[in-house]
Design an enzyme around this catalytic site. Structure first.
Site, short mmCIF file in Angstrom:
data_model
loop_
_atom_site.label_atom_id
_atom_site.label_comp_id
_atom_site.label_asym_id
_atom_site.label_seq_id
_atom_site.Cartn_x
_atom_site.Cartn_y
_atom_site.Cartn_z
N GLY A 146 13.68 -2.81 0.30
CA GLY A 146 12.86 -3.95 -0.06
C GLY A 146 13.02 -4.31 -1.53
O GLY A 146 13.01 -5.49 -1.90
N THR A 147 13.19 -3.29 -2.38
CA THR A 147 13.39 -3.56 -3.80
C THR A 147 14.67 -4.35 -4.04
O THR A 147 14.69 -5.31 -4.81
CB THR A 147 13.43 -2.23 -4.58
OG1 THR A 147 12.14 -1.62 -4.52
CG2 THR A 147 13.80 -2.45 -6.04
N HIS A 169 10.68 0.31 6.17
CA HIS A 169 9.91 1.55 6.24
C HIS A 169 8.41 1.33 6.04
O HIS A 169 7.62 2.23 6.28
CB HIS A 169 10.44 2.60 5.25
CG HIS A 169 10.17 2.31 3.82
ND1 HIS A 169 9.10 2.84 3.14
CD2 HIS A 169 10.83 1.55 2.91
CE1 HIS A 169 9.13 2.44 1.89
NE2 HIS A 169 10.15 1.65 1.72
N CYS A 191 -0.95 8.27 -15.80
CA CYS A 191 -0.44 9.64 -15.92
C CYS A 191 0.01 10.22 -14.58
O CYS A 191 -0.27 11.38 -14.27
CB CYS A 191 -1.46 10.57 -16.56
SG CYS A 191 -2.08 9.98 -18.14
N SER A 205 10.42 -4.89 3.83
CA SER A 205 10.97 -3.54 3.80
C SER A 205 10.63 -2.82 5.09
O SER A 205 9.46 -2.68 5.44
CB SER A 205 10.40 -2.79 2.59
OG SER A 205 10.96 -1.51 2.49
N GLN A 215 4.04 -5.59 2.45
CA GLN A 215 2.86 -4.91 2.96
C GLN A 215 2.28 -5.55 4.22
O GLN A 215 1.48 -4.93 4.91
CB GLN A 215 1.78 -4.84 1.88
CG GLN A 215 2.07 -3.86 0.76
CD GLN A 215 2.15 -2.43 1.25
OE1 GLN A 215 1.55 -2.04 2.24
NE2 GLN A 215 2.92 -1.61 0.53
#
Length: 377
Positions: free
Chosen positions: A69-70, A197, A321, A195, A178
């Protein structure tokens, strides 16, 4: 282990597994060749292309398969900007687009182009009027808007944006990663990416659909495959499995969507009741059926995810983080909501009500213990 991270990747659908195993035997040859086994692979590839095209509302010759998808987003954004260089150099995008859109935009800026970011509300929904104003200004070459946000689940006003883009003569790229296979896709897009997956197909298959009439030029060296849009050997078995999974998910979407949405409503209501100082984020109504995000004050997201993993729950986070970055989620920052102690729960196909009962039972004590270890009572 209760897997509650379907927004990252959905477990392989049984229909995809069956199709993949069959296609490994029948579709292994090079579909660009002329001998019998190659023609069989080409037939499987084109049949999968036609099926995906039908399900997303496109023509088969508008659909290409990518490695992810990217990659589909990168090719969609950069290829459309390259094709419309004479029309302008400005890319318009919402502040909560997937990082693949923003990274492509940054590359475009590095080459002398512009990127205009349109803000969102506290629920993560883009300001449709501001988006329309941005695409109407001279120099807009492309607009990008996701169907639904990948971190908080908020649905975006894609059809309103599409009308504004049509009036301005600006193509609209819609990232449907999504929502494909879960919700009906909106009308009016010029370029669409998805995408496999995310809907229960195998990883390594993305979809890039470019409408006829949209000026598009590959930003990569030319290749003969996939309508000259995507270089490299097609993974025919995985593409066949992706198409089978998309068909199966689309057939299940209405009933399973209602079931998952009811479980999400329960999480949205119960978490703030059971855990003090919690903010549930995202639109409570205009949202994906399977995704809910909340943030816990006085809790580090990594500690919370680690403890939930020990308790048997695989969930994700948009908080600061993480293992790969020290920067808070750009989505949560753009919304102006709490960025620390963030948990994204995204329910896969077939998740049980018992899993949700157990999650709600263990969460309060986990949060309490983490806060206590930090001296917060």
């Amino acid at each position: 282990m209760a897997y509650l991270d379907a927004a990252s990747t959905e477990p392989l659908h049984p229909a995809a597994r069956d199709a993949l195993l069959a296609a490994i035997d029948a579709g292994w040859a090079d579909p660009a060749r002329l001998y019998g086994t190659a023609r069989r692979a080409q037939m499987l590839l084109e049949r999968a292309r036609a099926e995906v095209a039908e399900l997303i509302g496109a023509r088969p010759d508008e659909v290409s398969f990518t490695s992810s998808g990217t990659q589909a987003v990168h090719l969609g954004v950069l290829g459309t900007l390259a094709g419309r260089r004479r029309a302008g150099t400005r890319l318009v995008a919402s502040a909560v687009e997937h990082s693949s859109v923003l990274h492509a935009g940054a590359l475009h800026e590095g080459g002398g182009g512009e990127m205009e970011i349109v803000g969102v509300s506290r629920t993560g929904r883009v300001d449709a009027d501001a988006f329309a104003e941005a695409v109407a200004r001279p120099g807009a070459a492309l607009a990008c808007l996701q169907t639904a946000n990948h971190e908080v689940g908020t649905l975006q006003p894609v059809e309103e944006a599409a009308r504004a883009c049509r009036e301005a003569g600006v193509p609209l790229l819609v990232d449907a990663a999504q929502s494909a296979g879960r919700l009906p896709l909106p009308e009016g897009w010029s370029v669409l990416t998805a995408s496999a997956h995310k809907w229960g197909g195998p990883a390594g298959v993305g979809v890039l659909a470019v409408r006829k009439g949209v000026r598009w030029r590959s930003p990569l060296p030319e290749d003969e495959r996939e309508r000259r849009r995507v270089p490299g050997f097609e993974n025919v078995p995985a593409i066949v499995a992706a198409a089978a999974a998309l068909r199966a998910r689309a057939e299940e979407a209405e009933a399973e969507g209602r079931r998952l949405s009811a479980l999400v409503d329960r999480i949205r209501a119960e978490v703030p009741r059971l855990v003090p100082d919690v903010e549930v984020v995202g639109d409570p109504v205009l949202r994906l059926p399977h995704l809910v995000t909340f943030s816990c004050l006085y809790v580090e997201g990594e500690a919370l995810l680690t403890e939930l993993d020990k308790a048997g729950f695989a969930v994700s986070s948009g908080s600061s983080c993480t293992a790969s970055t020290l920067r808070p989620s750009h989505v949560l920052e753009a919304m102006g909501v709490l960025t620390h102690g963030n948990v994204r729960v995204s329910l896969p196909r077939g998740v049980s009500e018992d899993d949700i009962d157990r999650f709600l039972a263990v969460l309060p004590d986990i949060v309490r213990r983490i806060r206590s270890s930090l001296g917060v009572h």
